[in-house]
Structures are given as C-alpha cells and as structure tokens.
Write an enzyme that holds these catalytic residues in place. Structure first.
Site, PDB file in Angstrom:
ATOM      1  N   GLY A 154      -4.685  52.517 -60.627  1.00 31.32           N
ATOM      2  CA  GLY A 154      -3.408  52.311 -61.238  1.00 31.32           C
ATOM      3  C   GLY A 154      -3.202  51.629 -62.451  1.00 31.32           C
ATOM      4  N   ASP A 202      -3.942  46.751 -64.031  1.00 32.84           N
ATOM      5  CA  ASP A 202      -1.894  46.974 -64.412  1.00 32.84           C
ATOM      6  C   ASP A 202      -1.454  46.174 -64.032  1.00 32.84           C
ATOM      7  OD1 ASP A 202      -3.325  46.453 -61.898  1.00 32.84           O
ATOM      8  OD2 ASP A 202      -2.574  48.478 -60.400  1.00 32.84           O
ATOM      9  N   PHE A 206       6.443  43.249 -54.470  1.00 36.32           N
ATOM     10  CA  PHE A 206       5.715  44.581 -54.294  1.00 36.32           C
ATOM     11  C   PHE A 206       6.273  45.521 -55.113  1.00 36.32           C
ATOM     12  CE2 PHE A 206       3.632  47.983 -52.863  1.00 36.32           C
ATOM     13  CZ  PHE A 206       2.068  47.583 -53.432  1.00 36.32           C
ATOM     14  N   VAL A 207       5.386  46.037 -56.415  1.00 38.72           N
ATOM     15  CA  VAL A 207       6.371  46.697 -57.340  1.00 38.72           C
ATOM     16  C   VAL A 207       5.159  47.932 -57.504  1.00 38.72           C
ATOM     17  CG1 VAL A 207       7.180  44.873 -58.610  1.00 38.72           C
ATOM     18  CG2 VAL A 207       4.897  45.798 -58.967  1.00 38.72           C
ATOM     19  N   ASP A 223       1.350  52.044 -57.234  1.00 38.14           N
ATOM     20  CA  ASP A 223       1.020  52.622 -55.961  1.00 38.14           C
ATOM     21  C   ASP A 223       1.310  51.803 -54.218  1.00 38.14           C
ATOM     22  OD1 ASP A 223      -1.252  52.376 -55.349  1.00 38.14           O
ATOM     23  OD2 ASP A 223      -2.144  53.136 -53.884  1.00 38.14           O
ATOM     24  N   ARG A 242       3.027  56.495 -57.780  1.00 34.77           N
ATOM     25  CA  ARG A 242       1.911  56.408 -59.268  1.00 34.77           C
ATOM     26  C   ARG A 242       3.044  57.617 -60.018  1.00 34.77           C
ATOM     27  NH1 ARG A 242      -2.947  53.319 -57.900  1.00 34.77           N
ATOM     28  NH2 ARG A 242      -3.783  54.264 -56.169  1.00 34.77           N
ATOM     29  N   LYS A 246       2.469  38.986 -62.502  1.00 35.52           N
ATOM     30  CA  LYS A 246       3.583  38.747 -61.571  1.00 35.52           C
ATOM     31  C   LYS A 246       3.691  36.773 -61.543  1.00 35.52           C
ATOM     32  CE  LYS A 246       3.595  41.255 -58.081  1.00 35.52           C
ATOM     33  NZ  LYS A 246       2.923  41.619 -56.259  1.00 35.52           N
ATOM     34  N   ASP A 283      -1.557  40.244 -60.438  1.00 36.67           N
ATOM     35  CA  ASP A 283      -0.864  39.209 -59.107  1.00 36.67           C
ATOM     36  C   ASP A 283      -1.844  37.822 -59.031  1.00 36.67           C
ATOM     37  OD1 ASP A 283      -0.163  38.240 -57.046  1.00 36.67           O
ATOM     38  OD2 ASP A 283      -0.133  40.225 -56.131  1.00 36.67           O
TER      39      ASP A 283
HETATM   40  P1  5GP Z   1      -5.320  40.085 -57.780  1.00 37.47           P
HETATM   41  O1  5GP Z   1      -6.799  40.642 -58.047  1.00 37.47           O
HETATM   42  O2  5GP Z   1      -4.788  40.117 -59.055  1.00 37.47           O
HETATM   43  O3  5GP Z   1      -4.400  39.290 -56.742  1.00 37.47           O
HETATM   44  O4  5GP Z   1      -4.383  42.132 -57.765  1.00 37.47           O
HETATM   45  C1  5GP Z   1      -5.289  42.696 -58.072  1.00 37.47           C
HETATM   46  C2  5GP Z   1      -4.303  44.340 -57.890  1.00 37.47           C
HETATM   47  O5  5GP Z   1      -4.246  44.087 -56.345  1.00 37.47           O
HETATM   48  C3  5GP Z   1      -3.781  45.149 -59.768  1.00 37.47           C
HETATM   49  O6  5GP Z   1      -5.002  45.165 -60.254  1.00 37.47           O
HETATM   50  C4  5GP Z   1      -3.403  46.070 -58.767  1.00 37.47           C
HETATM   51  O7  5GP Z   1      -3.657  46.559 -58.163  1.00 37.47           O
HETATM   52  C5  5GP Z   1      -2.920  45.104 -56.807  1.00 37.47           C
HETATM   53  N1  5GP Z   1      -1.754  44.759 -56.956  1.00 37.47           N
HETATM   54  C6  5GP Z   1      -1.167  43.184 -56.659  1.00 37.47           C
HETATM   55  N2  5GP Z   1       0.013  43.238 -57.205  1.00 37.47           N
HETATM   56  C7  5GP Z   1       0.467  44.123 -56.811  1.00 37.47           C
HETATM   57  C8  5GP Z   1       2.052  44.513 -56.411  1.00 37.47           C
HETATM   58  O8  5GP Z   1       3.044  44.069 -56.527  1.00 37.47           O
HETATM   59  N3  5GP Z   1       2.212  45.989 -56.569  1.00 37.47           N
HETATM   60  C9  5GP Z   1       1.790  47.102 -56.502  1.00 37.47           C
HETATM   61  N4  5GP Z   1       1.359  48.422 -56.011  1.00 37.47           N
HETATM   62  N5  5GP Z   1      -0.627  46.536 -56.653  1.00 37.47           N
HETATM   63  C10 5GP Z   1      -0.619  45.369 -56.945  1.00 37.47           C
END
Ligand code: 5GP
Length: 179
Positions: A43, A99, A151-152, A158, A164, A130, A102
C-alpha cells in the site's frame, strides 16, 4: 472519476502538495544525517516513491511486507513478517512510510520490532490517518491527511488488489465489497 468511487477525498493535486510539504520538512529535519525510508508493501509504494523524490538529500529505501493473522478485514495486531528489510538498521535513522493508520495495531507491532534492532532513530510518516479509530497511541512525526472512518482506496490503497493505481484517494462504494 472511477464508477466504484462514491467520493473523492483527496485529489491528485492535494496529495502531491501534502507529500511535497512533508518531504521538505523531512529534508530539513534530517539535514546532515543519513536516512533510510522503509515502506510497508504494497500500500505504501506510491507514497514512498513520491515522498523519496520530495526529499532533497541522500536517502536509502528498503521494503517490508507484513500480513495480519486472523480475520483479513480487521487488523488483529498480530503481524507476520512476509518480507524483512535487507538493510541492517542498527545505528541508522529509520523513517517508516505507511499508507494509512487505522487501528494503529500493525504500526505498533512494526515499531516494536524495528526498535529492537537498535536504530539511531525511528519515526513514522503516514499518508493517511483514519479519524477517531486508533486503538493504540501512535506517535506519528509526519502525520497524514485525515480520512473518515470509511474504506478508502487509491494512491496505493487497494481492495482485492484493485484501485491502487487511482491517482486520488476516495471512498469505495460499499456495494463493491458487500457483493
Ligand atoms: P491498522 O493495523 O492500522 O488497523 O491497519 C493497517 C493496514 O490496514 C493499513 O496499512 C492498510 O494496508 C489497511 N487498511 C486500513 N484501513 C484501510 C482502508 O480504509 N482502505 C484500505 N485499502 N486499506 C486499509
């Protein structure tokens, strides 16, 4: 605009401006220092490529790939390293290019893992953050553009490996992933 995108959150131009500003700040902060930019595949690839070119100074690049254990939809915080760094980061300045933050659980794991290798410094630059969903406190020195809890996709992000290559970041139509 792509038919599966319900709203563009950040245009190509807005992302470019933000990345350029971030790069200038990073160049200033690391002036006279060495720096390794680490991108988390896949990402963060677009972000890393543009950020690297926005930094006027000598840098190195390296890549990691991780996968979450458990349900693929939600981050569990238990992360497996699929591809590790090729570089020994002991005593080096490391900047992780992410990227999106979240829950923050993936990044928390990565920071702990990389810190154990005794880098000189370890910081985070994230393209996107986020809003209001972080489960852990992440100290992001170079914070990204704020996105709502949706969800973006686009600019590296992706859904099922698609989208992407969109030059902007937008909200994916929920009918695409609820099919
Ligand atoms: P976290 O561990 O912070 O919850 O999420 C980490 C990974 O989940 C990010 O690096 C990303 O690859 C994926 N992710 C989280 N939210 C989104 C979203 O809204 N869209 C996409 N495409 N990937 C996300």
């Amino acid at each position: 605009m792509h038919q599966d995108i319900v709203k563009v959150l950040y245009s190509k131009e807005e992302i470019e401006a933000h990345v350029r500003k971030m790069g200038a700040q990073i160049a200033k902060d690391y002036q006279g220092e060495d720096l390794i930019l680490v991108a988390v595949l896949r990402g963060a690839v677009m972000f890393l490529a543009d950020l690297a070119r926005a930094i006027d100074g000598p840098i190195e690049m390296d890549f990691m790939a991780v996968s979450s254990y458990g349900s693929s939809a939600k981050s569990s915080g238990v992360v497996r390293i699929i591809k590790d760094l090729d570089t020994d980061i002991k005593g080096r300045n490391v900047l992780i290019a992410e990227d999106i933050v979240d829950s923050g659980l993936t990044l928390k794991y990565l920071l702990k893992n990389l810190a154990s290798r005794q880098p000189k410094s370890l910081e985070v630059a994230s393209l996107l953050i986020k809003e209001g969903v972080q489960q852990v406190n992440i100290d992001c020195k170079y914070p990204g553009l704020v996105v709502p809890n949706e969800f973006v996709v686009g600019y590296g992000l992706d859904y099922g490996e698609r989208y992407r290559n969109l030059p902007y970041v937008g909200i994916l139509d929920s009918t695409v992933y609820k099919k």
